[in-house]
Design a protein around this motif. Structure first.
Motif, PDB file in Angstrom:
ATOM      1  N   ARG A  77       0.833  -1.195   0.000  1.00 17.90           N
ATOM      2  CA  ARG A  77       0.000   0.000   0.000  1.00 17.90           C
ATOM      3  C   ARG A  77       0.873   1.254   0.000  1.00 17.90           C
ATOM      4  NH1 ARG A  77      -3.007  -0.973   5.362  1.00 17.90           N
ATOM      5  NH2 ARG A  77      -3.378  -3.193   5.215  1.00 17.90           N
ATOM      6  N   ARG A  78       0.290   2.304  -0.560  1.00 14.50           N
ATOM      7  CA  ARG A  78       0.892   3.640  -0.430  1.00 14.50           C
ATOM      8  C   ARG A  78      -0.232   4.644  -0.541  1.00 14.50           C
ATOM      9  NH1 ARG A  78       3.447   7.794  -3.521  1.00 14.50           N
ATOM     10  NH2 ARG A  78       5.055   8.806  -2.273  1.00 14.50           N
ATOM     11  N   VAL A 184       3.532  -1.020   3.955  1.00 17.87           N
ATOM     12  CA  VAL A 184       2.971   0.301   3.637  1.00 17.87           C
ATOM     13  C   VAL A 184       4.130   1.258   3.397  1.00 17.87           C
ATOM     14  CG1 VAL A 184       1.438   2.149   4.379  1.00 17.87           C
ATOM     15  CG2 VAL A 184       1.014  -0.188   5.160  1.00 17.87           C
ATOM     16  N   PHE A 185       4.258   1.709   2.145  1.00 15.07           N
ATOM     17  CA  PHE A 185       5.366   2.596   1.787  1.00 15.07           C
ATOM     18  C   PHE A 185       5.106   4.003   2.316  1.00 15.07           C
ATOM     19  CE2 PHE A 185       5.421  -0.760  -1.395  1.00 15.07           C
ATOM     20  CZ  PHE A 185       6.750  -1.148  -1.341  1.00 15.07           C
ATOM     21  N   MET A 187       5.094   8.158   2.455  1.00 15.01           N
ATOM     22  CA  MET A 187       4.620   9.133   1.476  1.00 15.01           C
ATOM     23  C   MET A 187       5.726  10.121   1.105  1.00 15.01           C
ATOM     24  SD  MET A 187       1.684   8.208   0.667  1.00 15.01           S
ATOM     25  CE  MET A 187       1.009   9.570  -0.273  1.00 15.01           C
ATOM     26  N   GLN A 190      11.931   8.110   0.157  1.00 13.15           N
ATOM     27  CA  GLN A 190      11.981   6.713  -0.284  1.00 13.15           C
ATOM     28  C   GLN A 190      13.439   6.272  -0.375  1.00 13.15           C
ATOM     29  OE1 GLN A 190       9.459   4.944  -0.419  1.00 13.15           O
ATOM     30  NE2 GLN A 190       7.827   6.462  -0.514  1.00 13.15           N
ATOM     31  N   TYR A 193       9.460   2.136   4.487  1.00 15.44           N
ATOM     32  CA  TYR A 193       8.168   1.471   4.645  1.00 15.44           C
ATOM     33  C   TYR A 193       7.983   0.884   6.033  1.00 15.44           C
ATOM     34  CZ  TYR A 193      10.069  -3.308   3.687  1.00 15.44           C
ATOM     35  OH  TYR A 193      10.757  -4.504   3.710  1.00 15.44           O
ATOM     36  N   LEU A 230       2.166   5.149   9.404  1.00 16.63           N
ATOM     37  CA  LEU A 230       1.851   4.331   8.227  1.00 16.63           C
ATOM     38  C   LEU A 230       0.938   3.143   8.550  1.00 16.63           C
ATOM     39  CD1 LEU A 230       5.386   4.324   6.540  1.00 16.63           C
ATOM     40  CD2 LEU A 230       3.390   5.674   5.890  1.00 16.63           C
ATOM     41  N   GLY A 330       7.860   8.821  -5.979  1.00 12.49           N
ATOM     42  CA  GLY A 330       6.553   8.341  -5.530  1.00 12.49           C
ATOM     43  C   GLY A 330       5.654   7.980  -6.704  1.00 12.49           C
ATOM     44  N   ASP A 334       3.895   4.414  -7.183  1.00 16.30           N
ATOM     45  CA  ASP A 334       2.432   4.306  -7.352  1.00 16.30           C
ATOM     46  C   ASP A 334       2.095   3.544  -8.634  1.00 16.30           C
ATOM     47  OD1 ASP A 334       2.167   5.726  -5.067  1.00 16.30           O
ATOM     48  OD2 ASP A 334       1.562   7.617  -6.005  1.00 16.30           O
TER      49      ASP A 334
END
Ligand SMILES: Cc1cc2nc3c(=O)[nH]c(=O)nc-3n(C[C@H](O)[C@H](O)[C@H](O)COP(=O)(O)OP(=O)(O)OC[C@H]3O[C@@H](n4cnc5c(N)ncnc54)[C@H](O)[C@@H]3O)c2cc1C
Length: 378
Positions: A77-78, A184-185, A187, A190, A193, A230, A330, A334
């Motif tokens: 998820r992100r 869950v990455f 936001m 990066q 997670y 997250l 991101g 995505d």
């Protein structure tokens, strides 16, 4: 006594080294040194890819996790986006206090001698290597399997590469996260997670990690706060929190030549996309052990190790490095999640790259590009 092979570190990389060597040459004298008594804990997400057990079966080690419950479901998820699918093959979530102990016992059963000793420095001589700290030990070949802060790597004068930092704990598994691995990455920065991996016994391994930027080391409180951002509620009832560094792999990798080889985290071999390192620890351990057994009396086991590791992992490391660089954006991350939700083949491909030795398929790249150009399923 002059040992044929001295392995420093009895984690997955060290135990696999001993197993690889003894599978080729059962009569070899193999000493494994570790500064800790086993069983011992190790900060980890405890996620073990099925490919790890394929490798271990090659050296006759089977049934290690028969009493554990495998996990088939993986949720990525992100923000508002997500994909939730069954993986092509189940993975396992086994506390390292259990897994590493069983693996080192398998190495002992194969003939390795395990001794508690903290190693401080090595001295490479013409036909052997002296290992310092505690009782002096001499080996024809030495393998450094001593983890992220490797003393052997330091003694060889090699620098550590890019590093991540992660914190893990054990918390009761709520019903909505049962029987799955959830990632869950973040936001913002990066790669980062949070995860929740159900162990199958009412508890989950939960945690958060991110790549370190120069001059900035997040505190434990910050890592815990990010986990809660997250994965709200993930730390509730949590215990046994433990943090550790993750030395990440890069585009090129040159395992040592000669009598001293590095394997696993000591060689800086953690997947930069996922933080997985057990597969590489076991894979490189087996290769170095086999190379040591074949070349122990002939000088340069590092040469065979270098060739076999490049064959197994060279292309994979280039692809994971590329994927890790791309997913720093991101938008690309995505698009990867959307493409995985659209097409299970993209999902399966990303799992292979993230957990073991997969390479990026051009069809996956096309699907991700399509999403980036806004031509995928809305
Ligand atoms: C929070 C976190 C989560 C992670 N999650 C996952 C995951 O879910 N799945 C996955 O595949 N990977 C994960 N990893 C990565 C994984 O933990 C490592 O890649 C793996 O442990 C590498 O195994 P290793 O045998 O190379 O090193 P280690 O497991 O670190 O073993 C090294 C051993 O060397 C010993 N040692 C160290 N120094 C000395 C010395 N001087 N003398 C003697 N002995 C010494 C230590 O006591 C230790 O037993 C995670 C890492 C972290 C930090």
């Amino acid at each position: 006594m002059l040992w044929d092979l001295v392995v420093i570190g009895a984690g997955p990389a060290g135990a696999a080294t001993a197993l690889g060597a003894l599978a080729v040459e059962p009569g070899l004298s193999v000493l494994v040194l570790d500064r800790q008594d086993f069983p011992r804990d190790k900060a980890c997400g405890d996620g073990i890819a099925p490919q790890v057990f394929d490798l271990l079966a090659e050296v006759g080690v089977t049934g290690l996790v028969d009493d554990r419950t495998p996990v088939r479901r993986l949720s990525l998820r992100r923000g508002e986006l997500g994909v939730d699918r069954l993986m092509a093959r189940p993975a396992w979530v086994v506390p390292r206090a259990v897994f590493d102990h069983r693996l080192v016992e398998a190495a002992q059963a194969a003939g390795a001698v395990l001794r508690k000793q903290r190693v401080r420095g090595i001295d490479v001589r013409a036909s052997s290597v002296l290992v310092g700290g505690g009782d002096e030990v001499e080996g024809r070949v030495v393998v450094g399997a001593d983890g992220a802060h490797s003393e052997v790597r330091r003694a060889l004068g090699l620098k550590a590469g890019p590093t991540a930092l992660a914190l893990r704990g054990y918390a009761p598994t709520p019903p909505d996260r049962a029987a799955q691995q959830v990632i869950v990455f973040g936001m913002a920065r990066q790669p980062s997670y949070a995860w929740s991996f159900d162990r199958g016994d009412g508890w989950s391994n939960v945690g958060y990690g991110e790549q370190l930027r120069a001059g900035r080391q997040p505190t434990r409180a910050e890592l815990l706060a990010q986990l809660e951002v997250l994965l709200p509620g993930a730390s509730v009832g949590g215990e046994n929190w433990r943090g550790h560094q993750l030395p990440l792999s890069g585009w090129s990798w040159r395992p040592q030549r000669g009598r001293v080889m590095l394997v696993g985290d000591a060689a800086g071999l953690i997947n930069p996309m996922t933080g997985e390192g057990i597969y590489y620890a076991v894979a490189t351990g087996l290769l170095a052990g086999r190379a040591a057994a074949r070349a122990v009396r002939r000088g340069d086991p590092g040469l065979e190790y270098r060739r076999s590791a490049a064959k197994l992992l060279g292309q994979h490391f280039r692809h994971t490095t590329l994927a890790a660089r791309l997913t720093r954006s991101g938008r690309v991350l995505d698009a990867g999640i959307k493409a995985s939700a659209d097409d299970h083949r993209v999902f399966d491909n990303l799992v292979e790259i993230g957990l073991a030795d997969g390479v990026l398929h051009s069809a996956s790249l096309r699907q991700v590009a399509k999403q980036l150009m806004g031509r995928g399923t809305p």
